[in-house]
Write an enzyme that holds these catalytic residues in place. Structure first.
Site, PDB file in Angstrom:
ATOM      1  N   SER A   8       0.839  -1.198   0.000  1.00  0.00           N
ATOM      2  CA  SER A   8       0.000   0.000   0.000  1.00  0.00           C
ATOM      3  C   SER A   8       0.875   1.249   0.000  1.00  0.00           C
ATOM      4  CB  SER A   8      -0.885   0.001   1.256  1.00  0.00           C
ATOM      5  OG  SER A   8      -0.053   0.077   2.401  1.00  0.00           O
ATOM      6  N   LYS A  12       7.709   2.684  -0.953  1.00  0.00           N
ATOM      7  CA  LYS A  12       8.369   1.378  -0.974  1.00  0.00           C
ATOM      8  C   LYS A  12       8.377   0.833  -2.395  1.00  0.00           C
ATOM      9  CE  LYS A  12       6.913  -1.633   2.239  1.00  0.00           C
ATOM     10  NZ  LYS A  12       6.488  -2.301   3.509  1.00  0.00           N
ATOM     11  N   ASP A  65       8.101  -6.528   4.533  1.00  0.00           N
ATOM     12  CA  ASP A  65       7.827  -5.928   5.826  1.00  0.00           C
ATOM     13  C   ASP A  65       9.114  -5.347   6.379  1.00  0.00           C
ATOM     14  OD1 ASP A  65       5.678  -5.597   7.959  1.00  0.00           O
ATOM     15  OD2 ASP A  65       7.402  -6.317   9.101  1.00  0.00           O
ATOM     16  N   TYR A 142      10.909   7.146   8.356  1.00  0.00           N
ATOM     17  CA  TYR A 142      11.915   7.580   9.342  1.00  0.00           C
ATOM     18  C   TYR A 142      13.202   8.081   8.683  1.00  0.00           C
ATOM     19  CZ  TYR A 142       8.961   5.147  12.733  1.00  0.00           C
ATOM     20  OH  TYR A 142       7.912   4.738  13.528  1.00  0.00           O
ATOM     21  N   ASP A 143      13.217   8.244   7.373  1.00  0.00           N
ATOM     22  CA  ASP A 143      14.455   8.579   6.665  1.00  0.00           C
ATOM     23  C   ASP A 143      15.143   9.839   7.184  1.00  0.00           C
ATOM     24  OD1 ASP A 143      14.687   6.417   5.030  1.00  0.00           O
ATOM     25  OD2 ASP A 143      13.814   7.373   3.255  1.00  0.00           O
TER      26      ASP A 143
HETATM   27  P1  ITT Z   1       2.760  -2.246   3.287  1.00  0.00           P
HETATM   28  O1  ITT Z   1       2.721  -3.079   4.555  1.00  0.00           O
HETATM   29  O2  ITT Z   1       1.434  -2.087   2.624  1.00  0.00           O
HETATM   30  O3  ITT Z   1       3.826  -2.716   2.335  1.00  0.00           O
HETATM   31  P2  ITT Z   1       3.629  -0.122   5.090  1.00  0.00           P
HETATM   32  O4  ITT Z   1       4.012   1.300   4.889  1.00  0.00           O
HETATM   33  O5  ITT Z   1       2.566  -0.421   6.104  1.00  0.00           O
HETATM   34  O6  ITT Z   1       3.218  -0.747   3.678  1.00  0.00           O
HETATM   35  P3  ITT Z   1       5.456  -1.679   6.713  1.00  0.00           P
HETATM   36  O7  ITT Z   1       4.362  -2.424   7.388  1.00  0.00           O
HETATM   37  O8  ITT Z   1       6.644  -2.457   6.264  1.00  0.00           O
HETATM   38  O9  ITT Z   1       4.931  -0.918   5.408  1.00  0.00           O
HETATM   39  O10 ITT Z   1       5.849  -0.491   7.660  1.00  0.00           O
HETATM   40  C1  ITT Z   1       7.111  -0.039   7.745  1.00  0.00           C
HETATM   41  C2  ITT Z   1       7.119   1.429   8.125  1.00  0.00           C
HETATM   42  O11 ITT Z   1       8.487   1.718   8.413  1.00  0.00           O
HETATM   43  C3  ITT Z   1       6.713   2.323   6.975  1.00  0.00           C
HETATM   44  O12 ITT Z   1       5.422   2.784   7.091  1.00  0.00           O
HETATM   45  C4  ITT Z   1       7.695   3.480   7.079  1.00  0.00           C
HETATM   46  O13 ITT Z   1       7.158   4.457   7.921  1.00  0.00           O
HETATM   47  C5  ITT Z   1       8.903   2.853   7.746  1.00  0.00           C
HETATM   48  N1  ITT Z   1       9.894   2.523   6.722  1.00  0.00           N
HETATM   49  C6  ITT Z   1       9.965   1.416   5.953  1.00  0.00           C
HETATM   50  N2  ITT Z   1      11.002   1.472   5.130  1.00  0.00           N
HETATM   51  C7  ITT Z   1      11.610   2.647   5.365  1.00  0.00           C
HETATM   52  C8  ITT Z   1      12.731   3.289   4.820  1.00  0.00           C
HETATM   53  O14 ITT Z   1      13.436   2.758   3.840  1.00  0.00           O
HETATM   54  N3  ITT Z   1      13.052   4.474   5.314  1.00  0.00           N
HETATM   55  C9  ITT Z   1      12.340   5.059   6.302  1.00  0.00           C
HETATM   56  N4  ITT Z   1      11.267   4.542   6.854  1.00  0.00           N
HETATM   57  C10 ITT Z   1      10.898   3.325   6.401  1.00  0.00           C
END
Ligand code: ITT
Length: 182
Positions: A8, A12, A65, A142-143
């Site tokens: 979603s 990503k 994830d 969180y970048d």
């Molecule tokens: P999907 O599950 O639908 O793929 P999501 O945004 O909910 O999307 P996650 O459950 O993996 O994805 O949540 C991870 C969170 O961590 C995401 O919402 C970001 O806020 C953070 N995150 C993930 N990858 C990151 C990155 O490369 N840099 C900074 N923050 C990141």
């Protein structure tokens, strides 16, 4: 054959598309949000999601994830990173970090591929630390707070290629690409 990335999160997807292109793998966005199990292990969460999406998304597809594990907070927010961000935002997170000395942190990503027969998981991590305040305008999540090991810049201060060279996502997706192409 084109792989579908079920997520979603458009950020990503964009990163994955860019990274995988570099390894000769093309992907399509399956824009879907799906319920995830609770837990603190991205690999278990991703594998479970991939299994549950069988029959709902045309294979081959993968899910991803990611969690952010902060040493000084005993691994919090971990796999709850998205939820914490939606509830208290980066400012709330920084407030939690006030007075925390051990700011070492690690991003852990797990990609779970369903190739039509089985689910295979690929992991990647990036070590770094949490900056005292937000820096930079690029990236997402969180970048603006994450400074990877060996750098002085946050991910948000880097150009895309710099983040892609060292990121958790890059490492997991590189493993996926090698598997997929062999
Ligand atoms: P999907 O599950 O639908 O793929 P999501 O945004 O909910 O999307 P996650 O459950 O993996 O994805 O949540 C991870 C969170 O961590 C995401 O919402 C970001 O806020 C953070 N995150 C993930 N990858 C990151 C990155 O490369 N840099 C900074 N923050 C990141």
């Amino acid at each position: 054959m084109t792989l579908r990335f079920v997520t979603s999160n458009p950020h990503k997807f964009r990163e994955a598309e860019r990274i995988l292109k570099g390894f000769g793998v093309n992907i399509r966005h399956a824009k879907l949000s799906y319920p995830e199990i609770r837990g603190d292990n991205p690999a278990e969460i991703a594998a479970d999601s991939a299994r549950k999406l069988k029959g709902k998304v045309k294979p081959p597809f993968f899910v991803e994830d990611t969690g952010l594990f902060v040493d000084g907070l005993n691994g919090f927010p971990g796999a709850y990173a998205a939820w914490v961000l939606s509830k208290i935002g980066l400012r709330g997170f920084l407030r939690l970090m006030k007075g925390v000395r051990r700011r070492d942190a690690v991003f852990r990503t797990a990609v779970a591929l369903f190739d039509g027969k089985r689910v295979v998981v690929f992991k990647g991590e990036a070590k770094g630390r949490i900056a005292p305040s937000e820096r930079g305008k690029g990236g997402f999540g969180y970048d603006s707070l994450f400074v990877p090991e060996g750098s002085r810049k946050t991910f948000a201060q880097m150009v895309e290629e710099e983040k892609d060279a060292v990121s958790h996502r890059r490492k997991a997706l590189e493993r996926l690409a090698h598997y997929w192409r062999n």
